[in-house]
Design a protein around this motif. Sequence first.
Motif: not given
Length: 279
Positions: A67-72, A93-94, A252-257
């Motif tokens: 999968g992509g970076d997010g899945t990994i 994709t990347l 590539g996955e969003h989070a809040d800090g």
Amino acid sequence: MTPPARRPALVCNSQSGSFDSARRDWIAEQFAAAGTPLVADYCLPDQKLPDPARLVADGVDLAVVWGGDGTINASVAALAGWDGTLLALPGGTLNLLVKQLHGERELEAILADVLSGRAHRDVPPTVACAAGRAMVNMLAGPTTVWAEVREHVRQRELASAAALVPEALEESLAGDPVRLAGDAREFQAISMTPSRDGIVVDGLYADSPTLLLRHAIAWVGGDFRDGPRERLTARPTVTISSDAPLGLLMDGEHADGAASVTFRIEPAPMAMLLTMPLP
């Protein structure tokens, strides 16, 4: 070198950039031909990611994440503490993490090396904070909104991407800038990449129309790290702050800090299979 796994399981994502059911079947056939057939197949989002208890119960010793970076990244988080090994294969994709682990190589070449024992186990460095962990890159700052534009473009949802552009432009130019502790300069985003030498920190600029255009092209067209930037430091721990809560992007996955977040180098929570040395 590491001998092939005895009981591998496949984790994939039908929404990843290059998913194809025939390709998934081909991967399964390669393991079967090597005498180590897959003992399980978890395909997101229809199925959930397995946890360590599930893999232990099934006797799995290798989690093959295609999968992509997010899945990994999500798989690494879900399997933290498991004593098996993870193999990342290019299916996004990347594929930035796969390129770090295996170089600029196709899936066929990577899998051939793994199944013939021409791979080794290692524990890569990661960038971690209270919000989570990045295997490839952690980004903090208002320009992370461009990631959503890029995702719509990747899904060929061009109307949705175009509708988000005004917000991305506004956030990039007028959003609260971010600062590296000990450095008075302000940036539209700060990029943090894990390395053996510590967190490699780059300040990203997008505070003029020309720089913003270059930054937007880098985001939408490929790797945002190709945009305007300046190398700031490399160290084990860094603190990033802003006048507002930080927007974070982890692989590539969003989070809040919080308005101030400390990031640190940590080893990945499990071993991974590599077919080339880590930089």
